[in-house]
Design a protein around this motif. Structure first.
Motif, mmCIF file in Angstrom:
data_model
loop_
_atom_site.group_PDB
_atom_site.id
_atom_site.type_symbol
_atom_site.label_atom_id
_atom_site.label_comp_id
_atom_site.label_asym_id
_atom_site.label_seq_id
_atom_site.Cartn_x
_atom_site.Cartn_y
_atom_site.Cartn_z
ATOM 1 N N HIS A 177 0.784 -1.229 0.000
ATOM 2 C CA HIS A 177 0.000 0.000 0.000
ATOM 3 C C HIS A 177 0.817 1.279 0.000
ATOM 4 O O HIS A 177 0.278 2.351 -0.244
ATOM 5 C CB HIS A 177 -0.961 0.013 1.195
ATOM 6 N N ARG A 178 2.091 1.167 0.339
ATOM 7 C CA ARG A 178 2.918 2.374 0.389
ATOM 8 C C ARG A 178 4.220 2.139 -0.359
ATOM 9 O O ARG A 178 4.840 1.087 -0.214
ATOM 10 C CB ARG A 178 3.199 2.767 1.843
ATOM 11 N N PRO A 179 4.630 3.126 -1.166
ATOM 12 C CA PRO A 179 5.850 2.935 -1.952
ATOM 13 C C PRO A 179 7.047 2.688 -1.047
ATOM 14 O O PRO A 179 7.308 3.452 -0.136
ATOM 15 C CB PRO A 179 5.996 4.247 -2.728
ATOM 16 N N SER A 180 7.738 1.605 -1.283
ATOM 17 C CA SER A 180 8.850 1.235 -0.422
ATOM 18 C C SER A 180 10.133 1.016 -1.199
ATOM 19 O O SER A 180 11.161 0.732 -0.613
ATOM 20 C CB SER A 180 8.525 -0.075 0.294
ATOM 21 N N PHE A 181 10.039 1.076 -2.535
ATOM 22 C CA PHE A 181 11.183 0.705 -3.352
ATOM 23 C C PHE A 181 11.473 1.784 -4.393
ATOM 24 O O PHE A 181 10.751 2.761 -4.510
ATOM 25 C CB PHE A 181 10.893 -0.609 -4.091
ATOM 26 N N GLY A 182 12.532 1.531 -5.176
ATOM 27 C CA GLY A 182 12.853 2.437 -6.275
ATOM 28 C C GLY A 182 11.954 2.238 -7.482
ATOM 29 O O GLY A 182 11.908 3.077 -8.387
ATOM 30 N N TYR A 183 11.258 1.124 -7.512
ATOM 31 C CA TYR A 183 10.356 0.841 -8.636
ATOM 32 C C TYR A 183 9.433 -0.291 -8.226
ATOM 33 O O TYR A 183 9.469 -0.746 -7.079
ATOM 34 C CB TYR A 183 11.180 0.478 -9.883
ATOM 35 N N LYS A 184 8.629 -0.774 -9.172
ATOM 36 C CA LYS A 184 7.654 -1.808 -8.823
ATOM 37 C C LYS A 184 8.310 -3.152 -8.508
ATOM 38 O O LYS A 184 9.423 -3.443 -8.955
ATOM 39 C CB LYS A 184 6.670 -1.976 -9.971
ATOM 40 N N PHE A 185 7.612 -3.990 -7.763
ATOM 41 C CA PHE A 185 8.055 -5.363 -7.512
ATOM 42 C C PHE A 185 6.835 -6.271 -7.587
ATOM 43 O O PHE A 185 5.835 -6.035 -6.920
ATOM 44 C CB PHE A 185 8.711 -5.491 -6.130
ATOM 45 N N LYS A 186 6.932 -7.303 -8.415
ATOM 46 C CA LYS A 186 5.791 -8.205 -8.580
ATOM 47 C C LYS A 186 6.150 -9.610 -8.152
ATOM 48 O O LYS A 186 7.265 -10.051 -8.380
ATOM 49 C CB LYS A 186 5.372 -8.251 -10.060
ATOM 50 N N TYR A 200 12.625 10.879 -6.061
ATOM 51 C CA TYR A 200 12.545 9.424 -5.890
ATOM 52 C C TYR A 200 12.899 9.071 -4.453
ATOM 53 O O TYR A 200 13.596 9.819 -3.772
ATOM 54 C CB TYR A 200 13.534 8.723 -6.828
ATOM 55 N N LEU A 201 12.460 7.900 -4.029
ATOM 56 C CA LEU A 201 12.830 7.420 -2.693
ATOM 57 C C LEU A 201 14.341 7.436 -2.505
ATOM 58 O O LEU A 201 14.845 7.744 -1.428
ATOM 59 C CB LEU A 201 12.343 5.979 -2.505
ATOM 60 N N LYS A 202 15.056 7.122 -3.589
ATOM 61 C CA LYS A 202 16.518 7.090 -3.542
ATOM 62 C C LYS A 202 17.091 8.434 -3.052
ATOM 63 O O LYS A 202 18.075 8.462 -2.323
ATOM 64 C CB LYS A 202 17.017 6.804 -4.964
ATOM 65 N N ASP A 203 16.457 9.524 -3.482
ATOM 66 C CA ASP A 203 16.948 10.840 -3.055
ATOM 67 C C ASP A 203 16.844 10.987 -1.534
ATOM 68 O O ASP A 203 17.662 11.645 -0.912
ATOM 69 C CB ASP A 203 16.142 11.956 -3.742
ATOM 70 N N MET A 240 6.759 9.138 -7.144
ATOM 71 C CA MET A 240 7.692 10.158 -6.688
ATOM 72 C C MET A 240 7.076 10.859 -5.483
ATOM 73 O O MET A 240 5.889 10.695 -5.203
ATOM 74 C CB MET A 240 7.997 11.136 -7.814
ATOM 75 N N ILE A 241 7.898 11.607 -4.781
ATOM 76 C CA ILE A 241 7.446 12.203 -3.528
ATOM 77 C C ILE A 241 7.913 13.645 -3.479
ATOM 78 O O ILE A 241 9.041 13.950 -3.885
ATOM 79 C CB ILE A 241 8.020 11.409 -2.330
ATOM 80 N N GLY A 242 7.051 14.532 -3.001
ATOM 81 C CA GLY A 242 7.430 15.932 -2.883
ATOM 82 C C GLY A 242 6.775 16.569 -1.675
ATOM 83 O O GLY A 242 5.963 15.935 -0.988
ATOM 84 N N LEU A 243 7.115 17.823 -1.434
ATOM 85 C CA LEU A 243 6.460 18.566 -0.356
ATOM 86 C C LEU A 243 4.995 18.734 -0.709
ATOM 87 O O LEU A 243 4.653 18.936 -1.876
ATOM 88 C CB LEU A 243 7.096 19.951 -0.225
ATOM 89 N N LYS A 244 4.151 18.663 0.281
ATOM 90 C CA LYS A 244 2.726 18.763 -0.017
ATOM 91 C C LYS A 244 2.418 20.101 -0.692
ATOM 92 O O LYS A 244 2.821 21.148 -0.219
ATOM 93 C CB LYS A 244 1.893 18.628 1.255
#
Ligand code: HEM
Ligand code: HEM
Ligand code: SF4
Ligand code: SF4
Lengths: 435, 80
Positions: free
Chosen positions: A204-213, B24-27, B63-67
């Motif tokens: 439910h929440r993005p946890s990675f750098g991209y998708k995982f299936k 990105y999360l990586k950032d 991607m993620i940013g400030l609200k």
């Protein structure tokens, strides 16, 4: 009713095939007549068709790609889509898609299907895709204010959750498995459900750098095509011997049983020829038939399923069953499509599935640490090498992981692995070998 | 560092970027080189739940940013 002019779309209704244009038109008519208290614009299907016609005319898409649509607390399951000509096509100004986690193997009651259709007619466009290529129930096209309402009704009245999208774990998917299929080497539904529940946060929440299936096939027939469509492909297999019922083999040879369970019966192929249709087609040439008895050299069998599919009443999967686990499949974008690579030749698949969960944890840690943004696991495996990946998984290289010796030489020896080690002067080496 | 300081570091770093609004999360991982990426993603997701950050998704990538910062629905930032 508005007279729609979509000459180019109408072309797509010709021929004997199903047509998405006809389907959308049908829903457009139905929305005009319905007495349902529609919460979304009545003209949504009309505008969708007109917009697509315009795209064909302009040879340009009129959808923006992406957005912040979602439900509170979730970073997946809603795919935001906004039209770039909102004034002319107000009914599809926002046209978001919901991915809804499907029940394992798509077992439904008609009551559930009626309810979901009712919900989607009222709060969406009425257009669905059963099922999307991810495996989810796809509800196509709703407005921003409806999203939370739909989510509430889905989770409270239909007891169904959203699925994955974006850089999340995607909705796991499984074949029909033990519920209907005698070839199932483990309970795919159980495994799929158990891992879905275990990894709710990642789903439910993005946890990675991209998708995982992850997808679960009960046997190498691969009815969910996990080997081509998932970063982790769990494919049922067995360790011991194929069980042979010699009398039933005779019955196939004598024409008493139909091969392939009567499939491929549309043409007259002549009488069943066990040598031509089974023995000679065995990819590892490990079968023999002397006119009376069928023999299998099980050590060489690679579990392709061909003989079992052809003579299911005579041949059965072994008794010591589990799964092979493969990693790294992906569709194009970089380099090209890639199938998963065999990494764990055999693992038992039993509740509580701790072994596979631990393995997933190790791989996710490595992928999150080393992977670039938008790099699929399979691409990272390629970039870092399979030997490194085996290290991460904590398994040793094994002949079963390669197709044939020397043609995929990914094994690099480390000094510590060799008794006595070796000494090498890198400067001396570089004199003869450029970097 | 406590969680509040971590959050402040994230917000200040994002505010400091003049040209980009989506990350990105990586950032975020790069802001905490000592941490395990999955701890960082948990923190980021918490900040979204608190309304400090927001997700922006193509459906394929998130991607993620400030609200409230930057475009709300537009083309994805194509640089890596
Ligand atoms: C060149 C144009 C497009 C490309 C390259 C594209 C690419 C993609 C990709 C890669 C996915 C899979 C996402 C994932 O699961 O990671 C996807 C899914 C999806 N896209 Fe697009 N897209 C395009 C145009 C559109 C348009 C015009 C719409 C609708 C207005 C749309 C609606 C969707 C929907 C509903 C899904 C989910 C489908 C499913 O799960 O079965 N896409 N798209
Ligand atoms: C420029 C054109 C396109 C690009 C770059 C593109 C790219 C992609 C990518 C990257 C995926 C994700 C696959 C994965 O890793 O799981 C995908 C999935 C998909 N694409 Fe495309 N696509 C394009 C056009 C189309 C078109 C024209 C269609 C259909 C008419 C289509 C239908 C799909 C579907 C159904 C999936 C989901 C497959 C799955 O989940 O296994 N795509 N596409
Ligand atoms: S993958 Fe194998 S076990 Fe699963 S449904 Fe298909 S044939 Fe049966
Ligand atoms: S499963 Fe395939 S490889 Fe194994 S014996 Fe049958 S045909 Fe040969």
């Amino acid at each position: 009713m508005v007279k729609r002019k979509t000459p180019m779309l109408d072309e797509l209704e010709k021929g004997k095939w199903p047509s998405f244009v006809s389907d959308i038109k049908q829903e457009a008519e139905s929305r005009n007549e319905t007495d349902v208290d529609l919460q979304t614009p009545k003209e949504v299907c009309d505008d969708l068709l007109d917009l697509l016609e315009l795209s064909f005319k302009d040879r340009e898409g009129h959808w923006k790609h992406g957005g912040i649509a979602g439900v509170f607390g979730y970073g997946g399951g809603v795919i935001g889509r906004y039209c770039d000509r909102p004034e002319e096509f107000p009914a599809v100004k926002d046209f978001h898609t919901l991915r809804v986690n499907q029940p394992s193997s798509y077992f439904y009651r008609t009551e559930f299907l009626r309810k979901i259709c009712e919900l989607w007619e009222r709060r969406g466009s009425g257009l669905t895709n059963m099922h999307g290529s991810t495996g989810d129930i796809i509800l196509l096209g709703t407005t921003t204010p409806q999203i939370e309402e739909i989510f509430w009704e889905l989770t409270h009245n239909l007891k169904q959750d959203l699925g994955g999208s974006g850089s999340n774990l995607r909705t796991p998917n499984c074949c029909i498995g033990k519920s209907r299929c005698e070839f199932a080497c483990y309970d795919t539904q159980e495994a799929c459900r158990n891992l879905t529940m275990e990894f709710q946060d990642e789903l439910h929440r993005p946890s990675f750098g991209y998708k995982f299936k992850m997808k679960f096939d009960g046997c190498p027939n691969g009815c969910v095509a996990s080997i081509a469509r998932s970063d982790m492909s769990v494919i049922g297999t067995w360790k011991d011997d194929i069980r042979i019922d010699q009398e039933a083999v005779q019955a196939y040879v004598a024409g008493e049983f139909k091969p392939d369970g009567g499939g491929f019966a549309g043409r007259d192929w002549g009488p069943f020829d066990i040598v031509k249709e089974v023995i000679d087609l065995c990819p590892t040439h490990c079968m023999a038939w002397n006119g009376k008895k069928l023999g299998i050299n099980n050590r060489e069998c690679n579990r392709c399923m061909h003989c079992i599919n052809t003579m299911p009443r005579a041949l059965r999967i072994g008794k010591e069953t589990g799964a092979s686990i493969l990693f790294g499949a992906k569709a194009p974008i970089l380099e090209g499509a890639q199938l998963s690579t065999l990494t764990i030749p055999f693992m038992r698949m039993e509740e509580p599935f701790n072994e596979i969960k631990e393995l997933v944890g190790k791989i996710w840690d490595w992928w999150s640490e080393e992977g670039r943004s938008r790099e699929r696991l399979g691409e990272l495996m390629q970039r870092k090498g399979f030997a490194k990946f085996l290290d991460v998984c904590g398994v040793k290289a094994d002949p079963r992981m390669i197709k044939e010796p020397r043609s995929n030489p990914y094994i690099f020896w480390k000094e510590a692995d060799i008794p006595g080690g070796w000494e090498r002067d890198i400067k001396d080496f570089r004199k003869r070998h450029q970097k | 560092m406590g969680a509040e300081e971590d959050k402040k570091l994230i917000i200040d770093t994002l505010k400091g970027k003049k040209t980009k609004t989506k990350f990105y999360l990586k950032d975020f991982n790069n802001m905490f080189p000592e941490r395990r990426p999955r701890e960082v993603s948990k923190l980021v997701n918490e900040m979204v739940a608190e309304g400090l950050l927001e997700y922006w998704s193509t459906g394929s990538t998130t991607m993620i940013g400030l609200k409230g910062a930057g475009i709300q629905h537009e083309t994805e930032d194509s640089d890596q």
